[in-house]
Enzyme design. Structure first.
Site, short mmCIF file in Angstrom:
data_model
loop_
_atom_site.label_atom_id
_atom_site.label_comp_id
_atom_site.label_asym_id
_atom_site.label_seq_id
_atom_site.Cartn_x
_atom_site.Cartn_y
_atom_site.Cartn_z
N HIS A 160 46.56 -4.29 24.37
CA HIS A 160 45.53 -3.26 24.52
C HIS A 160 44.16 -3.83 24.88
O HIS A 160 43.35 -3.14 25.49
CB HIS A 160 45.49 -2.34 23.30
CG HIS A 160 46.63 -1.38 23.36
ND1 HIS A 160 47.82 -1.62 22.74
CD2 HIS A 160 46.78 -0.24 24.06
CE1 HIS A 160 48.65 -0.63 23.04
NE2 HIS A 160 48.04 0.22 23.83
N GLU B 247 59.19 6.24 26.21
CA GLU B 247 58.93 4.80 26.12
C GLU B 247 60.00 4.11 25.28
O GLU B 247 59.92 2.92 25.03
CB GLU B 247 57.51 4.53 25.59
CG GLU B 247 57.09 5.40 24.44
CD GLU B 247 55.59 5.34 24.15
OE1 GLU B 247 54.88 4.47 24.66
OE2 GLU B 247 55.13 6.19 23.36
N ASP C 283 55.74 0.16 26.87
CA ASP C 283 56.70 0.06 25.79
C ASP C 283 58.14 0.17 26.29
O ASP C 283 59.02 -0.52 25.78
CB ASP C 283 56.42 1.15 24.74
CG ASP C 283 55.27 0.75 23.82
OD1 ASP C 283 55.26 -0.43 23.39
OD2 ASP C 283 54.39 1.57 23.56
N CYS D 182 52.36 6.83 32.71
CA CYS D 182 51.03 6.39 32.29
C CYS D 182 51.04 4.95 31.83
O CYS D 182 50.03 4.43 31.37
CB CYS D 182 50.48 7.31 31.21
SG CYS D 182 51.54 7.40 29.77
C1 PEP Z 1 53.02 2.75 27.29
O1 PEP Z 1 53.68 2.36 26.33
O2 PEP Z 1 53.35 2.55 28.48
C2 PEP Z 1 51.76 3.48 27.08
C3 PEP Z 1 51.13 4.05 28.08
O3 PEP Z 1 51.26 3.52 25.84
P1 PEP Z 1 50.52 2.31 25.12
O4 PEP Z 1 50.22 1.26 26.16
O5 PEP Z 1 49.27 2.85 24.52
O6 PEP Z 1 51.51 1.85 24.11
MG MG Z 2 53.25 2.99 24.32
#
Ligand code: PEP
Ligand code: MG
Length: 571
Positions: free
Chosen positions: A190, A432, A456, A503
């Site tokens: 993140h 995911e 994920d 996303c």
């Molecule tokens: C993902 O897992 O692709 C996602 C968009 O969520 P995060 O990166 O916040 O886990």
């Molecule tokens: Mg995720």
């Protein structure tokens, strides 16, 4: 001598500035017997005075930049430094036991910390943390070691750290922090994702940045190629300045597309959205021509503070984003805490496998008060724009049904109490977890949309921790295994007349975009800084040709083969 470190290109662009190490300082010392105890006490008092002046400056800065509640932390530290009940025993310890100031300080404060930590009173336990922080600061002055403090940076720097937590990243001052590099982390950790939304060039996973880079070294962070240059020659600096200019010119070219729709060469429209973590990130999405918010990671509202945000605070944030988007779609993801996103104030036990643990929707279905508060805030905000709600980390249909039922309960209660709530809120899930991708045909009967979270989905499909750079070679968006899952999800949604977005970071990946267009993805949501480049790329692709390309790559065996075919067809 100039050295090059290889890492993972986490955020595009080039930064050139002096290094600022954000690492735990070495505060080790040895216990000594002192003859001149008066001199030692004077040394201790000088260190205390220096710590006080430093804290006063930090408090001022925190008050004006971060708000009164953050400044209050430093008021508490100053109180500790001025407390005679703590200072007298330290000085007595020097005098009576002929101890050096470092040992007297540490022994005495350790005693107080142990005592406070054992008390059955939250306020006193917090004082233990204050004493620990203050001890570190005074020790650093006694030892002549600097404690890094990113909020005090007042010149252009590149941050060098073992790792940055998402809240460290959120606190970086964009005016001065030109880039960062870390020892650990991957493209989808993140801190990397936040670097992209802040448009700060970053290279992560260098393994040895903190060993190889000293404070003040001149550093180039090449976030395009994943390289870090330490004390480069003037020729290399010149070369990178030119590269930086080239990148800026290219960005200016893309910027011309800011008000256009995203349409392929043969007329197929797809929606390009931005991913945001806070209402502040909205500016970047709008400036880059985002047609939607495809992912609002609401967990950032809950982080970097010491208690849950209230319903009204949340309502204000959601309303600001919905109004800011002026009727364009806003997909808000409910709280996805866990993995590398921690909320210390929830006091959840440490887990062996936090990415596989008690997180996201699992936690929300258990901690229902917290979940219901968020849902109420969202429902109240729904009348201010085009809200879509999605649940993260759904692995079974029952989880979705339970979450939906809770949402419907809260909606009914609000409506009964006379609060207006939109009747057109689409309800979707993140895909995911492989079980959900495999069951997409069944989910598609009950949800309004899917959003594929490849960060994920790839980690769970390949069984490769997304934070671990040693297995980052298994983070393979183009692996046919992943592409087949993506296809299953898109096809399943279309069969039921629903739509699928993506996303995860793959949605903004230049080599994945042609395949995703061919597979029929309806919405691509990415870091704001990738939107215009993606639009320029899609304008040059034919959907019909990409359909053929997608069919072809689904039959290949390896990532490498897929990449070769895509590059040949599109670059
Ligand atoms: C993902 O897992 O692709 C996602 C968009 O969520 P995060 O990166 O916040 O886990
Ligand atoms: Mg995720």
């Amino acid at each position: 001598m100039s050295t090059i470190l290889k890492g993972i290109a986490a955020s595009n662009g080039i930064a050139i500035a002096k290094a600022y190490r954000l690492v735990e300082p070495d505060l080790s010392f040895s216990k000594k017997t002192i003859e001149d105890t008066d001199g030692e006490i004077a040394r201790f008092r000088a260190a205390m005075d220096a710590a006080k002046s430093e804290l006063e400056v930090i408090r001022e800065r925190a008050g004006s930049e971060l708000g009164a509640d953050k400044a209050a932390i430093f008021d508490a530290h100053l109180l500790v430094l001025n407390d005679p009940e703590l200072i007298a025993p330290i000085e007595d310890n020097v005098k009576n036991n002929k101890l050096n100031a470092e040992s007297a300080l540490k022994e005495t404060t350790d005693m107080f910390i142990t005592m406070f930590e054992q008390m059955d009173n939250e306020y006193m336990r917090e004082r233990a943390a204050d004493i620990r922080d203050v001890t570190k600061r005074v020790l650093s002055h006694l030892l002549g070691v600097k404690i890094p403090n990113p909020s005090m940076i007042s010149e252009e720097v590149i941050i060098v750290a073992e790792d940055l937590t998402p809240s460290d990243t959120a606190q970086l001052n964009r005016d001065f922090v030109k880039g960062f590099t870390t020892n650990i982390g991957g493209r989808t950790s993140h801190s990397a994702i936040m670097a992209r939304s802040l448009e700060i060039p970053a290279v992560v996973g260098t393994k040895t940045a903190t060993e190889d880079i000293q404070n003040g070294d001149l550093i180039i962070v090449d976030g395009l190629n994943g390289e870090v240059h330490i004390n480069p020659t003037p020729e290399i600096v010149d070369q990178y300045k030119k590269e930086h200019e080239r990148y800026e010119t290219q960005k200016a070219e893309w910027a011309k597309l800011v008000n256009e729709k995203t349409v392929s060469k043969d007329g197929q429209h797809v929606e390009l959205g931005g991913n945001i973590g806070t209402p502040n990130d909205l500016k970047g999405v709008l400036a880059n021509g985002g047609e939607a918010i495809g992912l609002y990671r609401t967990e950032f509202l809950y982080m970097g503070r010491d208690q849950l945000p209230t319903e009204d605070e949340q309502f204000e944030s959601y309303k600001a984003v919905l109004e800011g988007m002026n009727g364009k779609p806003v997909v808000v993801r409910t709280l996805d805490i866990g993995g590398d996103k921690k909320l210390p104030y929830l006091n959840l036990p440490e887990e062996m496998n936090p990415f596989l643990g008690f997180r996201a929707i699992r936690l929300c279905l258990e901690e229902q008060d917290m979940f219901r508060t968020q849902l109420r805030a969202l429902l109240r905000a729904s009348v201010y724009g085009n809200l879509k709600i999605m649940f993260p980390m759904i692995s079974t249909i029952n989880e979705f049904r339970q979450a939906k039922q809770i949402l419907l309960d809260e909606k009914e209660k609000l409506v009964n109490s006379g609060t207006s709530v939109s009747d057109n809120i689409e309800l979707g899930i993140m895909v995911e977890i492989p079980s959900t991708a495999v069951m997409a045909d069944q989910f598609a009967k009950e949800v309004d949309f899917f959003s594929i979270g490849t960060n994920d989905l790839i980690q769970y499909t390949m069984a490769a921790d997304r934070m671990n750079e040693r297995v980052s070679y298994l983070y393979q968006p183009y692996n046919p295994a992943i592409l087949r899952l993506v296809k299953m999800v898109i096809d399943a949604s279309h069969k039921e007349g629903k739509w699928t977005g993506m996303c995860g970071e793959m949605a903004g990946d230049e080599l994945a975009i042609p395949i995703l267009l061919g597979l029929g993805l309806d919405e691509f949501s990415m870091s704001a800084s990738s939107i215009l480049k993606a639009r320029a790329q899609i304008k040059n692709l034919s959907k019909a040709e990409m359909e053929k390309l997608a069919e072809q790559v689904l039959q290949l065996q390896t990532t490498e083969e897929v990449l070769e075919v895509v590059k040949k067809a599109t670059l």
